[in-house]
Design a protein around this motif. Structure first.
Motif, short mmCIF file in Angstrom:
data_model
loop_
_atom_site.label_atom_id
_atom_site.label_comp_id
_atom_site.label_asym_id
_atom_site.label_seq_id
_atom_site.Cartn_x
_atom_site.Cartn_y
_atom_site.Cartn_z
N TYR A 147 -3.63 -0.43 5.28
CA TYR A 147 -3.89 0.51 3.88
C TYR A 147 -4.68 1.51 4.19
O TYR A 147 -5.61 2.28 3.07
CB TYR A 147 -4.71 -1.44 3.75
CG TYR A 147 -4.64 -2.37 2.93
CD1 TYR A 147 -3.72 -1.96 1.70
CD2 TYR A 147 -3.99 -3.04 2.67
CE1 TYR A 147 -2.96 -3.38 0.66
CE2 TYR A 147 -3.23 -3.70 3.09
CZ TYR A 147 -2.73 -4.47 1.57
OH TYR A 147 -2.29 -5.49 0.83
N ALA A 148 -5.54 1.34 5.87
CA ALA A 148 -6.10 3.07 5.67
C ALA A 148 -5.61 3.99 5.14
O ALA A 148 -6.06 4.88 5.06
CB ALA A 148 -6.87 2.73 7.11
N LEU A 149 -4.47 3.46 6.93
CA LEU A 149 -3.20 4.69 6.04
C LEU A 149 -2.76 5.77 4.01
O LEU A 149 -2.82 6.71 4.11
CB LEU A 149 -1.97 5.23 6.32
CG LEU A 149 -1.06 6.17 6.98
CD1 LEU A 149 -1.67 6.90 7.78
CD2 LEU A 149 0.00 5.56 7.52
N ALA A 150 -2.73 4.61 3.29
CA ALA A 150 -2.59 4.84 2.30
C ALA A 150 -3.85 5.13 1.81
O ALA A 150 -3.31 6.68 0.82
CB ALA A 150 -2.07 3.30 1.42
N LEU A 151 -4.87 5.03 2.14
CA LEU A 151 -7.15 5.94 1.50
C LEU A 151 -6.03 6.95 1.83
O LEU A 151 -6.82 7.65 1.06
CB LEU A 151 -7.01 5.20 1.84
CG LEU A 151 -7.07 3.51 1.06
CD1 LEU A 151 -9.07 2.01 1.78
CD2 LEU A 151 -7.80 3.47 -0.37
N PRO A 184 1.83 -5.47 5.34
CA PRO A 184 0.94 -4.59 5.51
C PRO A 184 -0.19 -5.29 6.22
O PRO A 184 -0.61 -6.13 5.86
CB PRO A 184 0.87 -4.27 4.22
CG PRO A 184 1.62 -5.30 3.85
CD PRO A 184 2.19 -5.82 4.13
N GLY A 185 -0.68 -4.40 7.22
CA GLY A 185 -2.26 -5.25 7.33
C GLY A 185 -2.86 -4.00 7.28
O GLY A 185 -3.54 -2.99 6.63
N THR A 186 -4.42 -4.22 8.25
CA THR A 186 -5.57 -2.74 7.71
C THR A 186 -5.20 -1.67 8.06
O THR A 186 -5.68 -1.00 7.22
CB THR A 186 -6.70 -3.20 9.32
OG1 THR A 186 -6.98 -4.69 8.76
CG2 THR A 186 -8.19 -2.35 8.65
N PRO A 224 1.10 -1.35 -0.11
CA PRO A 224 -0.52 0.17 0.03
C PRO A 224 0.61 1.36 -0.22
O PRO A 224 0.24 2.09 -0.65
CB PRO A 224 -0.38 -0.08 1.61
CG PRO A 224 0.17 -1.30 2.40
CD PRO A 224 0.59 -2.07 1.13
N ALA A 225 2.21 1.50 0.10
CA ALA A 225 2.74 2.52 0.83
C ALA A 225 3.27 2.33 -0.87
O ALA A 225 3.57 3.84 -1.45
CB ALA A 225 4.23 2.29 1.23
#
Length: 552
Positions: free
Chosen positions: A477-481, A472-474, A406-407
């Motif tokens: 992914y939330a941080l990337a969004l 990578p976890g939840t 996600p990063a």
């Protein structure tokens, strides 16, 4: 890979850079002020010698692995390791050594003309040399406690440059705020160092790296706390939200100081995280906290910057935003991108500050005419789609995929938005399709250059930083969004501020111009807890001062 020079020469070249500058810094201020021209020439010569030493260190270093040399060691109580005078050299060390010594040469040469005729010119060069000595010592330190002491020395010597004009209230107050933030950061780093020593029983960078590279699974609580304290120290050093106000207000210092601060010292926060990557990469909480702080800071500073009318103040807000971006990259575990960003920002910002005096010439120069001053959502979406497709194509050609990372997805989106900005500038010109095609070509060049440099720095930093250990976890992914959403929102708001500021309302524009008044509340709080030193009465004008015979 075989070194072209004997490896034993590397520590000599590495240590020569700070030691040469230290010789100038130890000259008494009275002697320096009495011989300003000699001091200026001596300072410039030594700065060049330090830069040459950095070049020779880069040539002598075999880039196959890190190297450590210890010259003196004292065992500390509590089985936390030893304090040693040592040097730790890897690709991060060499890159930073070259960067800071080069900026030091440029700033020292500029200061020679800038301060010509000033009564305290010699003293300025003395403290400039000491500040550069502290930064270079920080870079080459091989022991965590030595590193922490150099970290403290950097801010203490810089403080003398920030209050160089001690009769300016704004300069004294801004330096005082930075002094408080630095002391909190110093304490945080010092505690983190002792927690690392308590957990790993060593304070040597090379031993810490090997111990943590071999560690799998949950790390001791003390190391998680140390990682959080390192994040706090990095955020304070890099003027992050909400303690960012001092960076905006130190413009009262001489311009060479602003250039050195914005091009070198304020970047130390990102350097700290990169250097401490073995500890940081094991702490999801610390990296996440750092990313959130960086994201909030860059969002605020990016909007405030667009409302400023002073060139130097606008550059200061730009630095704050760039530092937030840099720490966001560190928080996402993208250490190679953060290092690339650090180098590019340092070189650009040094030039921007030293050339700020001629910034008004840009407004007198002929400009390309643009279309009607209005915001078009269709044009924005079209440019975003083209920029995204171009970025995806170039990234894929370089073998970069975002599957399970996600990063990298967030980083790719940011590049796409940057390309979009270039396309929007080309599309807004009246000159027609020729300029638009040129804009498309320039955007492709930017995308290719970005991914090429990313690949180069990824190769250079291999083995010098420890990648993030957790999958990578939840949260990731939330941080990337969140990062993608913030940058898209900034794209829209920046276009509105550029084309139609009234659309945001006069009240919001004024609030942004004043930085949403966050620093006002921080200043009041700090003044109650630790009041700023007041100027001497004779330094302030009084209504009863007699007028001299010359009308002065």
């Amino acid at each position: 890979m075989t070194s072209p020079m004997p490896t034993s020469l590397t520590p000599a070249f590495v240590l020569a850079a700070p030691l040469l500058l230290l010789l100038v810094g130890l000259i008494p201020a009275a002697w320096a002020n009495a011989r300003p021209r000699t001091m200026a020439r001596l300072s410039g010569t030594v700065a060049w010698l330090a830069f040459v030493s950095a070049i020779l260190a880069a040539i002598a270093l075999p880039f196959d692995t890190a190297h450590a040399w210890r010259f003196f060691s004292i065992q500390l109580p509590g089985n936390i390791g030893a304090f040693s005078l040592s040097t730790y050299v890897n690709s991060v060390t060499v890159i930073m050594l070259l960067l800071v010594s080069f900026v030091g040469v440029v700033v020292t040469r500029y200061a020679r003309n800038y301060l010509a005729g000033d009564a305290d010119q010699g003293r300025f060069h003395k403290w400039l040399a000491l500040t550069l000595t502290a930064i270079l010592t920080l870079i080459v330190s091989g022991n965590l406690l030595m590193f922490a002491l150099a970290w403290m020395a950097t801010s203490l010597s810089l403080h003398q440059l920030l209050v160089f004009y001690g009769n300016r209230p704004a300069a004294v107050f801004a330096a005082h705020k930075k002094f408080i933030a630095s002391r909190i950061g110093d304490l945080s780093l010092l505690v983190a160092v002792f927690l690392i020593g308590f957990s790993l029983h060593t304070l040597e960078f090379d031993e810490v790296f090997h111990a943590l590279a071999a560690m799998h699974g949950p790390v001791p609580t003390a190391l998680n706390v140390a990682a959080m304290l390192i994040a706090v120290s990095a955020a304070l050093k890099s003027a992050q939200f909400p303690f960012h106000g001092w960076l905006i207000q130190v413009m009262e210092a001489p311009t060479p100081v602003s250039a050195l601060l914005h091009a070198g010292i304020v970047n130390a926060g990102a350097f700290l995280v990169i250097r401490m990557s073995p500890v940081m990469s094991h702490s999801e909480l610390a990296l996440g906290t750092l990313a959130i702080i960086g994201l909030v800071t860059l969002a605020l500073a990016s909007l405030v910057m667009l409302t400023q009318t002073s060139i130097k103040v606008s550059l200061a807000w730009s630095t704050t935003a760039q530092m937030g971006f840099m720490l966001l990259e560190c928080g996402l575990g993208l250490y190679s991108l953060a290092m690339l960003h650090l180098v590019a920002h340092s070189l650009y910002k040094a030039h921007a500050f030293l050339a700020s005096g001629s910034g008004v010439d840009a407004f007198r120069a002929p400009a390309i005419p643009y279309a009607a001053n209005e915001f078009r959502i269709g044009r924005l979406l079209g440019a975003l789609v083209i920029g995204g497709a171009m970025t995806l194509a170039v990234g894929t050609a370089f073998g970069i995929t975002v599957t399970g990372e996600p990063a990298l997805l967030a980083a790719g989106t940011i590049v796409a938005i940057a390309v979009t900005q270039l396309l929007l500038q080309s599309a807004g010109a009246i000159s027609g399709g020729a300029l638009l095609l040129r804009g498309l070509g320039l955007s492709a060049v930017v995308a290719v250059a970005y991914f090429t440099l990313h690949a180069l720095f990824e190769l250079l930093l291999k083995g010098s930083v420890l990648p993030v250990q957790q999958a990578p976890g939840t949260f990731e992914y939330a941080l990337a969004l969140a990062v993608i959403g913030v940058f898209l929102a900034l794209l829209v708001l920046q276009q509105l501020l550029k084309h139609n500021p009234a659309a945001l309302g006069e009240g919001l524009y004024m609030h942004l111009y004043n930085g949403l008044y966050i620093d006002v509340y921080i200043s009041r709080l700090l003044d109650r807890v630790w009041p700023s030193p007041r100027l001497q009465p004779e330094a302030e004008p009084t209504p009863f001062a007699p007028v001299n015979s010359h009308g002065g």
